[in-house]
Write a protein that holds these residues in place. Structure first.
Motif, PDB file in Angstrom:
ATOM      1  N   PRO A 270       0.812  -1.215   0.000  1.00 43.92           N
ATOM      2  CA  PRO A 270       0.000   0.000   0.000  1.00 43.92           C
ATOM      3  C   PRO A 270       0.847   1.267   0.000  1.00 43.92           C
ATOM      4  CG  PRO A 270       0.013  -1.022   2.174  1.00 43.92           C
ATOM      5  CD  PRO A 270       0.716  -1.972   1.258  1.00 43.92           C
ATOM      6  N   ALA A 271       0.181   2.388  -0.282  1.00 43.82           N
ATOM      7  CA  ALA A 271       0.885   3.669  -0.423  1.00 43.82           C
ATOM      8  C   ALA A 271       1.599   4.084   0.858  1.00 43.82           C
ATOM      9  CB  ALA A 271      -0.091   4.752  -0.859  1.00 43.82           C
ATOM     10  N   TYR A 272       1.097   3.647   2.020  1.00 45.53           N
ATOM     11  CA  TYR A 272       1.755   4.089   3.258  1.00 45.53           C
ATOM     12  C   TYR A 272       3.176   3.548   3.380  1.00 45.53           C
ATOM     13  CZ  TYR A 272       0.875  -0.381   5.750  1.00 45.53           C
ATOM     14  OH  TYR A 272       0.861  -1.691   6.152  1.00 45.53           O
ATOM     15  N   LYS A 273       3.535   2.560   2.557  1.00 44.75           N
ATOM     16  CA  LYS A 273       4.902   2.064   2.615  1.00 44.75           C
ATOM     17  C   LYS A 273       5.925   3.134   2.218  1.00 44.75           C
ATOM     18  CE  LYS A 273       4.771  -2.218   4.144  1.00 44.75           C
ATOM     19  NZ  LYS A 273       5.364  -3.358   3.479  1.00 44.75           N
ATOM     20  N   MET A 274       5.443   4.214   1.598  1.00 39.77           N
ATOM     21  CA  MET A 274       6.354   5.324   1.297  1.00 39.77           C
ATOM     22  C   MET A 274       6.897   5.950   2.570  1.00 39.77           C
ATOM     23  SD  MET A 274       4.542   7.248  -1.941  1.00 39.77           S
ATOM     24  CE  MET A 274       5.955   8.305  -2.203  1.00 39.77           C
ATOM     25  N   LEU A 275       6.210   5.787   3.691  1.00 40.95           N
ATOM     26  CA  LEU A 275       6.707   6.291   4.970  1.00 40.95           C
ATOM     27  C   LEU A 275       7.915   5.504   5.454  1.00 40.95           C
ATOM     28  CD1 LEU A 275       3.289   6.621   6.863  1.00 40.95           C
ATOM     29  CD2 LEU A 275       4.557   8.451   5.712  1.00 40.95           C
ATOM     30  N   TRP A 276       8.028   4.252   5.014  1.00 37.88           N
ATOM     31  CA  TRP A 276       9.068   3.356   5.515  1.00 37.88           C
ATOM     32  C   TRP A 276      10.170   3.070   4.501  1.00 37.88           C
ATOM     33  CZ3 TRP A 276       5.400  -0.957   7.853  1.00 37.88           C
ATOM     34  CH2 TRP A 276       4.764  -0.450   8.999  1.00 37.88           C
ATOM     35  N   SER A 277       9.839   3.116   3.220  1.00 35.22           N
ATOM     36  CA  SER A 277      10.835   2.738   2.218  1.00 35.22           C
ATOM     37  C   SER A 277      11.842   3.850   1.953  1.00 35.22           C
ATOM     38  CB  SER A 277      10.154   2.333   0.912  1.00 35.22           C
ATOM     39  OG  SER A 277       9.350   3.373   0.406  1.00 35.22           O
ATOM     40  N   THR A 278      11.583   5.046   2.453  1.00 38.10           N
ATOM     41  CA  THR A 278      12.538   6.134   2.343  1.00 38.10           C
ATOM     42  C   THR A 278      13.545   6.072   3.482  1.00 38.10           C
ATOM     43  OG1 THR A 278      12.798   8.536   2.502  1.00 38.10           O
ATOM     44  CG2 THR A 278      10.837   7.610   3.519  1.00 38.10           C
ATOM     45  N   LYS A 279      14.794   6.446   3.180  1.00 34.30           N
ATOM     46  CA  LYS A 279      15.825   6.478   4.236  1.00 34.30           C
ATOM     47  C   LYS A 279      15.528   7.572   5.261  1.00 34.30           C
ATOM     48  CE  LYS A 279      18.180   3.461   1.797  1.00 34.30           C
ATOM     49  NZ  LYS A 279      17.373   3.485   0.555  1.00 34.30           N
ATOM     50  N   ALA A 280      14.577   8.450   4.947  1.00 39.09           N
ATOM     51  CA  ALA A 280      14.174   9.455   5.930  1.00 39.09           C
ATOM     52  C   ALA A 280      13.595   8.809   7.176  1.00 39.09           C
ATOM     53  CB  ALA A 280      13.160  10.416   5.311  1.00 39.09           C
ATOM     54  N   LEU A 281      13.187   7.553   7.073  1.00 37.16           N
ATOM     55  CA  LEU A 281      12.720   6.828   8.255  1.00 37.16           C
ATOM     56  C   LEU A 281      13.805   6.754   9.331  1.00 37.16           C
ATOM     57  CD1 LEU A 281      10.648   4.849   9.661  1.00 37.16           C
ATOM     58  CD2 LEU A 281      11.829   3.002   8.424  1.00 37.16           C
ATOM     59  N   LEU A 282      15.069   6.681   8.915  1.00 39.39           N
ATOM     60  CA  LEU A 282      16.155   6.465   9.874  1.00 39.39           C
ATOM     61  C   LEU A 282      16.291   7.597  10.886  1.00 39.39           C
ATOM     62  CD1 LEU A 282      18.751   4.975   7.341  1.00 39.39           C
ATOM     63  CD2 LEU A 282      17.301   3.721   8.964  1.00 39.39           C
ATOM     64  N   PRO A 283      16.351   8.878  10.464  1.00 40.93           N
ATOM     65  CA  PRO A 283      16.416   9.943  11.474  1.00 40.93           C
ATOM     66  C   PRO A 283      15.135  10.065  12.299  1.00 40.93           C
ATOM     67  CG  PRO A 283      16.330  10.882   9.268  1.00 40.93           C
ATOM     68  CD  PRO A 283      16.555   9.423   9.110  1.00 40.93           C
TER      69      PRO A 283
END
Length: 417
Positions: A270-283
């Protein structure tokens, strides 16, 4: 955790792994040389206690990602993650409604000494599935190496489809057909075989599975809905095609608009995976959990590049949407010492503490493993290991199988297959 050079090479192993779906085993190097992606002979061995530690870490990391998603959505941090405005309503909707989500892969740094550390989360279109679920399991059964393998991928994938599609069917009143799509731009065969394997798990779950090339998806300009070339509506589509590419395509806006209407196509992941598949998740994870004495142990300090501590001189710089190590740079004492080429970076960067991958050196040189811990339907499900000669895992890395509690044979004998 240890790397073992077993010396056991199965007769005709190359043809065997290709027959099991690993048709992309031959890796073409820049100089023209061809080498095997699968390493036949060596393997990594873990104690059961280490596997239990990895399992526990993955469970915690997944829950931390859920909390991070809540934090981003609740605080409208989409700009900070560089997520386009057009995608945000669909992300909010899918985050709230929890449509089918099947799998993801945490990439971890681990050597058996200290807790595993998250390097990144491949949450949207992770590959390496065929070799993790099928090839290494058949290797384990044939060679008799180790007592077991951390590998419940196949059964959990079938169960995930059953649970998610049954839920979808009850909600809509429609028994879905599942299209599984790959892009013809990927020519190695990896994407197509990943889709072929997932099709098998859908069928075993009791549902119809149809292979589809992304480029053959049809948008009806009349009703704004999506169909396959035979005119069948796309009920549920597994897409091995990243969301950040999809929304930039010509019909990206139509995908998002269709998803907001009743009866629209359900996309997996689903589209919400864009919240997790970006390296921005790390910070985001580091901000939320870095100071936690328990949860923080699974993280490396990470910041958006423009918020990096001024004292940092040694770190790893990663593009937000990079893949296969592209455009990743290792900076030591303020100077770039290693950097891979690629097309990413205009979307922004994060920086992460430099924690060199362990080196299980052998007679043929260094071996730097990254542990790919699979999550299926939110639960830990198995392990796949890629190793590289260098400190950045890229598309020239190797896949190495693993075992649990290997015991060396006595008197020159080995366990029967």
């Amino acid at each position: 955790m240890r790397r073992i050079e077993s010396g056991i090479v199965r007769p005709g192993w190359e043809a065997e792994i290709e027959s099991q779906g690993l048709v992309y085993n031959r890796t073409h190097l820049p100089g023209g040389e061809v080498r095997s992606y699968w390493r036949e002979g060596p393997f990594y061995d873990f104690s059961m206690a280490e596997v239990e530690e990895l399992d526990g870490a993955v469970r915690q990391l997944f829950q931390m990602c859920v909390a991070a998603g809540d934090h981003v959505v609740d605080n409208e941090l989409f700009d900070r993650l560089n997520i386009p405005p057009m995608a945000r309503p669909q992300i909010r909707r899918t985050w709230a409604e929890e449509p089918p989500s099947i799998y993801g892969r945490f990439d971890l740094r681990y050597d058996g000494d200290g807790p595993p550390k998250l390097l990144e989360f491949n949450a949207d279109t992770p590959t390496g599935l065929v070799e993790s679920a099928v090839t290494q399991w058949n290797w384990h059964l044939f060679t008799g190496q180790g007592r077991d393998q951390w590998n419940a991928l196949h059964d959990t994938l079938v169960a995930a489809w059953q649970r998610n599609l049954t839920k979808w069917e009850r909600r809509t009143g429609v028994r879905p057909r599942v299209h599984l799509a790959w892009t013809s731009e990927e020519t190695s065969g990896e994407d197509r075989m990943t889709v072929a394997y997932l099709m098998d798990t859908v069928v075993q779950a009791g549902y119809e599975a149809i292979e589809l090339v992304v480029e053959d998806i049809v948008l009806d300009s009349g009703d704004g809905r999506f169909y396959d070339p035979q005119g069948r509506h796309l009920d549920v589509v597994f897409k091995l095609y990243p969301w950040e590419w999809l929304i930039e395509d010509e019909f990206g806006a139509a995908v998002l608009a269709d998803g907001m209407r009743p009866g629209g196509t359900t996309w997996v992941e689903p589209a919400y995976k864009m919240l997790w598949s970006t390296k921005a998740l790390l910070p985001v994870l580091w901000q939320l959990f870095g100071s936690d004495p328990v949860l923080g142990q699974y993280l490396l300090p990470a910041y958006f590049a423009d918020e990096m501590p001024s004292a940092w001189q040694t770190y790893v710089r990663k593009p937000l949407w990079g893949r296969e190590g592209a455009n990743v740079a290792i900076v030591r004492d303020g100077a770039v010492t290693t950097q891979l080429p690629g097309r990413y970076g205009t979307e922004g960067f994060v920086v992460q503490e430099f924690a060199p991958l362990p080196d299980f050196a052998g007679v043929d040189g260094p071996h730097h493993p990254v542990l790919g811990a699979w999550v299926v339907d939110g639960e830990p499900a198995g392990l796949g290991i890629r190793e590289s000669d260098g400190l950045i895992t890229d598309n020239l890395s190797f896949f190495v199988p693993h075992t649990i509690d290997f015991a060396p044979p006595q008197d020159g004998r080995r366990a029967a297959p």
